[in-house]
Design a protein around this motif. Structure first.
Motif, short mmCIF file in Angstrom:
data_model
loop_
_atom_site.label_atom_id
_atom_site.label_comp_id
_atom_site.label_asym_id
_atom_site.label_seq_id
_atom_site.Cartn_x
_atom_site.Cartn_y
_atom_site.Cartn_z
N TRP A 85 3.10 6.10 -2.83
CA TRP A 85 4.26 6.87 -3.26
C TRP A 85 4.25 7.08 -4.96
CZ3 TRP A 85 7.14 10.24 -1.09
CH2 TRP A 85 7.22 9.89 0.38
N ARG A 86 3.69 5.79 -5.47
CA ARG A 86 3.65 5.99 -6.98
C ARG A 86 2.41 6.98 -7.42
NH1 ARG A 86 1.59 0.74 -10.52
NH2 ARG A 86 2.87 -0.27 -8.79
N VAL A 87 1.39 7.05 -6.69
CA VAL A 87 0.46 7.88 -6.98
C VAL A 87 0.97 9.55 -6.87
CG1 VAL A 87 -1.69 9.05 -6.24
CG2 VAL A 87 -1.49 6.67 -6.52
N THR A 88 1.77 9.64 -5.90
CA THR A 88 2.30 11.04 -5.45
C THR A 88 3.47 11.69 -6.45
OG1 THR A 88 3.74 10.29 -3.77
CG2 THR A 88 1.47 11.09 -3.19
N ALA A 144 4.20 10.37 -9.79
CA ALA A 144 4.14 10.11 -10.91
C ALA A 144 2.87 10.77 -11.49
CB ALA A 144 4.39 8.50 -11.55
N PRO A 145 2.77 11.24 -12.86
CA PRO A 145 1.52 11.49 -13.23
C PRO A 145 0.44 10.43 -13.47
CG PRO A 145 3.38 12.28 -14.91
CD PRO A 145 4.00 11.44 -13.65
N LEU A 146 -0.70 10.62 -12.80
CA LEU A 146 -1.57 9.66 -12.62
C LEU A 146 -1.83 8.62 -13.67
CD1 LEU A 146 -3.51 8.39 -10.50
CD2 LEU A 146 -5.28 10.01 -11.17
N CYS A 147 -2.17 9.57 -15.11
CA CYS A 147 -2.60 8.62 -16.09
C CYS A 147 -1.40 7.85 -16.85
CB CYS A 147 -3.01 9.77 -17.34
SG CYS A 147 -3.18 11.52 -16.85
N LYS A 148 -0.11 7.95 -16.67
CA LYS A 148 0.91 7.57 -17.46
C LYS A 148 1.29 6.30 -16.43
CE LYS A 148 2.56 11.47 -20.17
NZ LYS A 148 3.52 12.20 -20.10
N SER A 149 1.29 6.48 -15.11
CA SER A 149 2.04 5.50 -14.29
C SER A 149 1.02 4.40 -13.69
CB SER A 149 2.57 6.14 -13.16
OG SER A 149 1.33 6.47 -12.19
N LEU A 150 -0.33 4.67 -14.04
CA LEU A 150 -1.36 3.66 -13.60
C LEU A 150 -1.86 3.02 -14.55
CD1 LEU A 150 -2.69 5.84 -10.59
CD2 LEU A 150 -0.93 3.97 -10.35
N ASN A 151 -1.72 3.53 -15.94
CA ASN A 151 -2.51 2.85 -16.93
C ASN A 151 -2.28 1.20 -17.29
OD1 ASN A 151 -3.69 4.94 -17.70
ND2 ASN A 151 -2.65 5.77 -19.33
N SER A 152 -1.34 0.98 -16.62
CA SER A 152 -0.51 -0.63 -16.88
C SER A 152 -0.91 -1.45 -15.55
CB SER A 152 0.75 -0.62 -17.04
OG SER A 152 1.68 0.01 -16.09
N ILE A 153 -1.74 -0.98 -14.81
CA ILE A 153 -1.73 -1.77 -13.55
C ILE A 153 -2.70 -2.97 -13.91
CG2 ILE A 153 -3.30 -1.76 -11.36
CD1 ILE A 153 -2.39 1.19 -10.82
N GLU A 154 -2.40 -4.05 -13.74
CA GLU A 154 -3.09 -5.51 -13.56
C GLU A 154 -4.10 -5.46 -12.47
OE1 GLU A 154 -1.40 -8.86 -15.06
OE2 GLU A 154 0.18 -7.89 -16.28
N ALA A 155 -5.11 -5.39 -12.30
CA ALA A 155 -6.06 -5.26 -11.41
C ALA A 155 -7.48 -5.90 -11.84
CB ALA A 155 -6.22 -3.86 -10.92
N PRO A 156 -8.02 -6.55 -10.88
CA PRO A 156 -9.52 -7.20 -11.09
C PRO A 156 -10.45 -6.01 -11.54
CG PRO A 156 -8.89 -7.52 -8.98
CD PRO A 156 -7.73 -6.77 -9.53
N LEU A 158 0.74 -1.10 0.13
CA LEU A 158 -0.15 0.08 0.00
C LEU A 158 0.75 1.36 0.02
CD1 LEU A 158 -2.66 1.58 0.30
CD2 LEU A 158 -2.62 1.20 2.49
N ILE A 159 1.86 1.35 0.77
CA ILE A 159 2.70 2.51 0.84
C ILE A 159 3.69 2.63 -0.50
CG2 ILE A 159 4.74 3.21 1.71
CD1 ILE A 159 3.74 2.08 4.63
N ASP A 160 3.82 1.58 -1.13
CA ASP A 160 4.62 1.69 -2.50
C ASP A 160 3.38 2.51 -3.40
OD1 ASP A 160 6.98 0.45 -1.80
OD2 ASP A 160 6.28 -1.39 -2.55
#
Length: 127
Positions: free
Chosen positions: A43-46, A48-60, A38-40
């Motif tokens: 940090w990722r959200v704060t 990096a730009p939201l749209c670029k860093s989170l687009n590749s998340i594998e999630a249900p 969760l802490i990782d």
């Protein structure tokens, strides 16, 4: 029937002390690992730009989702691709909601990321 919360194996609450016997160090280790993940993500959200860093998340996928609450904010909806709650379109209530972005269609609970599909307001089987 009310569940005995002290006997639940999936509870995030860790029991310790003389009345419960020895502390389950494996459970403590699992909780530490969950919070480190969760802490990782925080940090990722704060950092990096939201749209670029989170687009590749594998999630249900959580379909026909809506905000819900227990004593803490959470989500409920139909889950597909969950690593533990298997099946397609399975009704679930998530763990505590920590990060939420409707515009990015992402939510981070204490346990994992969820991609947000259709909101319950869009119609669907939960209405």
């Amino acid at each position: 029937m009310v569940e005995n919360l002290f006997e639940r194996k999936d509870s995030a609450m860790l029991l310790f002390g003389r009345e419960r016997g020895d502390t389950d160090m494996n459970a403590v280790g699992r909780e530490i690992q969950r919070y480190e993940q969760l802490i990782d993500d925080l940090w990722r959200v704060t950092l990096a730009p939201l749209c670029k860093s989170l687009n590749s998340i594998e999630a249900p996928l959580l379909d026909y989702w809506q905000l819900a609450s227990r004593t803490v904010p959470c989500l409920m909806g139909l889950s597909t691709g969950h690593p533990k709650l298997t099946g397609e379109g399975r009704p679930i209530i998530t763990s505590d909601l920590v990060l939420f972005s409707e515009s990015a269609s992402l939510a981070r609970t204490q346990s994992r990321w969820y991609r947000l599909g259709r909101k319950i307001d869009d119609g669907g089987p939960l209405q």
